[in-house]
Motif scaffolding. Structure first.
Motif, PDB file in Angstrom:
ATOM      1  N   UNK A  37      22.400 -37.920  48.163  1.00  0.00           N
ATOM      2  CA  UNK A  37      21.312 -37.386  46.953  1.00  0.00           C
ATOM      3  C   UNK A  37      20.083 -37.243  47.897  1.00  0.00           C
ATOM      4  N   UNK A  38      19.648 -38.143  48.773  1.00  0.00           N
ATOM      5  CA  UNK A  38      18.471 -37.707  49.499  1.00  0.00           C
ATOM      6  C   UNK A  38      18.602 -36.603  50.702  1.00  0.00           C
ATOM      7  N   UNK A  39      19.712 -36.168  50.798  1.00  0.00           N
ATOM      8  CA  UNK A  39      19.879 -34.907  51.652  1.00  0.00           C
ATOM      9  C   UNK A  39      19.704 -33.616  50.752  1.00  0.00           C
ATOM     10  N   UNK A  97      25.765 -46.489  49.359  1.00  0.00           N
ATOM     11  CA  UNK A  97      25.085 -46.340  50.417  1.00  0.00           C
ATOM     12  C   UNK A  97      25.326 -44.756  50.812  1.00  0.00           C
ATOM     13  N   UNK A  98      26.532 -44.164  50.856  1.00  0.00           N
ATOM     14  CA  UNK A  98      26.720 -43.031  51.112  1.00  0.00           C
ATOM     15  C   UNK A  98      26.068 -42.029  50.009  1.00  0.00           C
ATOM     16  N   UNK A  99      26.288 -42.271  48.730  1.00  0.00           N
ATOM     17  CA  UNK A  99      25.879 -41.746  47.567  1.00  0.00           C
ATOM     18  C   UNK A  99      24.410 -41.569  47.451  1.00  0.00           C
ATOM     19  N   UNK A 100      23.474 -42.562  48.113  1.00  0.00           N
ATOM     20  CA  UNK A 100      21.951 -42.542  48.260  1.00  0.00           C
ATOM     21  C   UNK A 100      21.776 -41.532  49.164  1.00  0.00           C
ATOM     22  N   UNK A 101      22.644 -41.493  50.460  1.00  0.00           N
ATOM     23  CA  UNK A 101      22.370 -40.650  51.517  1.00  0.00           C
ATOM     24  C   UNK A 101      22.608 -39.176  50.924  1.00  0.00           C
TER      25      UNK A 101
END
Length: 145
Positions: free
Chosen positions: A142-144, A136-140
């Motif tokens: 990468x999205x940032x 979840x944090x990795x996706x966030x």
């Protein structure tokens, strides 16, 4: 949810009286592993009403000493507790959000890792903590970008 009779039996087999606070602590930690004492205390008060924080700490200590709970101390985090005991599992912790998951033995059976030199000790357990970033944090992250 684990059968409540299991917690009764575990307490009795550990030579402990079965009390409402002890049962509540075991039930909460079974449902929410890796919880802090404050989280457990809040859950116990929700279930039982006016139970003191000291009572919860006493239950956590006594159950840990009797092997009903495992106490883990991740660096930079409050002490956490879990009901998974009796094995030599490890933990994977997210550096961003602090989520913790269990990891089974790295290689074979306990202690599942061997020091390069045992200094005469009989090693029977190893505590390994893996650190990283949860999905979840990795996706966030990468999205940032």
């Amino acid at each position: 949810m684990q059968d409540p009779d299991t917690f009764h039996r575990q307490l009795r087999e550990a030579g402990m009286r079965v009390t409402a606070p002890r049962l509540a602590v075991l039930e909460i930690l079974h449902a929410h592993p890796h919880s802090t004492a404050d989280v457990v205390a809040a859950g116990v008060r929700t279930r039982l009403g006016g139970v003191s924080t000291q009572t919860v700490y006493d239950v956590l200590r006594a159950c840990s000493e009797r092997g009903l709970l495992r106490r883990i101390e991740p660096a930079g985090s409050p002490v956490r507790y879990e009901t998974r005991t009796g094995d030599n599992h490890h933990h994977l912790i997210c550096r961003a959000c602090g989520a913790i998951v269990d990891i089974d033995c790295v290689v074979g059976e306990a202690p599942c890792v061997v020091p390069d030199r045992d200094h005469g000790y009989r090693v029977d357990e190893a505590e390994v903590t893996f650190w990283g970033e949860c999905p979840s944090c990795l996706r966030k992250t990468q999205a940032d970008r």
